[in-house]
Design an enzyme around this catalytic site. Structure first.
Site, short mmCIF file in Angstrom:
data_model
loop_
_atom_site.label_atom_id
_atom_site.label_comp_id
_atom_site.label_asym_id
_atom_site.label_seq_id
_atom_site.Cartn_x
_atom_site.Cartn_y
_atom_site.Cartn_z
N THR A 46 1.73 -4.20 4.29
CA THR A 46 1.57 -4.47 5.73
C THR A 46 0.97 -5.84 6.01
O THR A 46 1.10 -6.35 7.12
CB THR A 46 0.68 -3.40 6.40
OG1 THR A 46 -0.63 -3.44 5.81
CG2 THR A 46 1.29 -2.02 6.26
N ASP A 47 0.32 -6.47 5.00
CA ASP A 47 -0.43 -7.69 5.30
C ASP A 47 0.44 -8.87 5.73
O ASP A 47 0.02 -9.69 6.54
CB ASP A 47 -1.30 -8.08 4.10
CG ASP A 47 -2.53 -7.19 3.98
OD1 ASP A 47 -2.82 -6.45 4.95
OD2 ASP A 47 -3.22 -7.23 2.95
N THR A 59 0.83 -1.21 0.00
CA THR A 59 0.00 0.00 0.00
C THR A 59 0.85 1.25 0.00
O THR A 59 0.49 2.27 -0.58
CB THR A 59 -0.92 -0.01 1.24
OG1 THR A 59 -1.87 -1.06 1.09
CG2 THR A 59 -1.65 1.31 1.43
C1 SIN Z 1 -0.96 -2.89 2.84
O1 SIN Z 1 0.18 -2.71 2.49
O2 SIN Z 1 -1.44 -2.25 3.83
C2 SIN Z 1 -1.89 -3.88 2.20
C3 SIN Z 1 -1.39 -4.41 0.91
C4 SIN Z 1 -0.14 -5.21 1.06
O3 SIN Z 1 0.07 -5.84 2.10
O4 SIN Z 1 0.65 -5.21 0.11
#
Ligand code: SIN
Length: 319
Positions: free
Chosen positions: A95-96, A16
């Protein structure tokens, strides 16, 4: 440890933080992994006053993180860490699965210099994008962590510094989505100043370097199953029939398992599948032995216990 090296290498992998939406007011309808790491660095306010080098290692939504990217990333991190002029590394990441990559890199490299993962909860195009500040904080930690005794793989988000073993994504949308559970964070970045919050962790486990050399296709297949109301042994049996060599079970309560899944796991173990018992709760260490005859996964979450078991089963590679 005093560190005269000052170069920070920033490795981009997507997420993200590199995502874009059609409108600056849209924090949800975006596509992850669109901007390059060089474009992201151009958004960081004032830089951090240290030389920075950027490299794009991957460009993915981290839900699709693969073992092949992990191996490529670990090799690039190892390459840059070996350079005397490098103070530390920043990895820009979705973040995932950030907590999984952090744990993997810690266990494969056990780095002495800081390796700092960061990401963002809002896309780069958001009017309130959190990526630029997170990147800036991560670069600051990568540059200065060693001089205050913080080493190894860290995660820096929303002004908080977490260790690789504890860090977890605990909320799907909030800016403060990450925490370290009961252990608490290691440090904070407050207006550009790094402050300790916790005593340094004991020395790291020795690295499992086989993951750097072993062909990804030969990495042992380890999956996760969950014990729940109404569970059966069907998923365990299907995975075993499909060739899994290791299983982590996310247990209920104080390490308990539904009797049907427990029976299937004991059968799998008797047939040679390695089984570890983790917990589906967020906090607290299981205070009794794992279900009869099964080994515990220490206090690791199921996703990190999966990495630990996979590395433990990895064939020793070339040195
Ligand atoms: C994010 O980064 O918050 C979600 C998408 C990902 O993990 O690439």
């Amino acid at each position: 440890m005093q560190n005269s090296a000052s170069l920070v290498v920033v490795l981009g992998t997507g997420g993200t933080i590199a995502g874009t939406a059609a409108s600056s007011s849209d924090d949800r309808g975006y596509t992850a992994a669109q901007l390059s790491i060089a474009q992201l660095l151009a958004t960081v306010p004032d830089g951090v006053g240290v030389p920075v080098e950027a490299e794009q290692v991957a460009q993915v939504d981290s839900k699709d993180m693969s073992h092949a990217i992990w191996q490529a990333l670990a090799l690039r991190v190892a390459h840059h860490l070996a350079r005397t002029e490098v103070a530390g590394i920043v990895i820009s990441h979705g973040t995932d699965t950030l907590e999984e990559t952090a744990y993997f890199l810690q266990r494969v490299l056990a780095p002495v210099k800081p390796v700092v993962l960061t990401g963002a909860m809002r896309p780069a195009t958001s009017a309130q994008a959190d990526g630029p500040r997170n990147l800036r904080d991560a670069m600051l930690v990568a540059r200065h962590a060693s001089s205050v005794g913080l080493t190894g793989v860290l995660a820096v988000l929303n002004g908080v510094v977490h260790g690789a073993q504890q860090v977890r994504k605990a909320h799907p949308t909030r800016l403060d989505a990450f925490d370290s559970g009961e252990a608490g964070p290691l440090a904070a970045v407050d207006n550009g100043v790094l402050r300790y919050l916790a005593a340094p962790a004991p020395g790291p486990l020795p690295p499992v370097t086989a993951a750097l050399h072993c062909a990804v296709a030969d990495w042992p297949r380890v999956d996760i199953v969950v014990s729940h109301a109404g569970a059966s042994g069907a998923v365990v049996r299907a995975l075993c029939a499909d060739g899994v060599v290791g299983l982590v079970v996310a247990a209920t309560g104080n390490g308990t398992l539904h009797h049907e899944i427990e029976a299937a796991l004991l059968t799998a173990q008797a047939q040679g599948v390695a089984v570890r018992c983790s917990s589906r709760r967020g906090d607290g260490r299981v205070a009794q032995p794992a279900a009869k005859g099964l080994l515990e996964a220490s206090d690791l979450s199921p996703v990190k216990a999966r990495i630990e078991l996979m590395l433990g089963l990895m064939p020793p590679g070339a040195p």
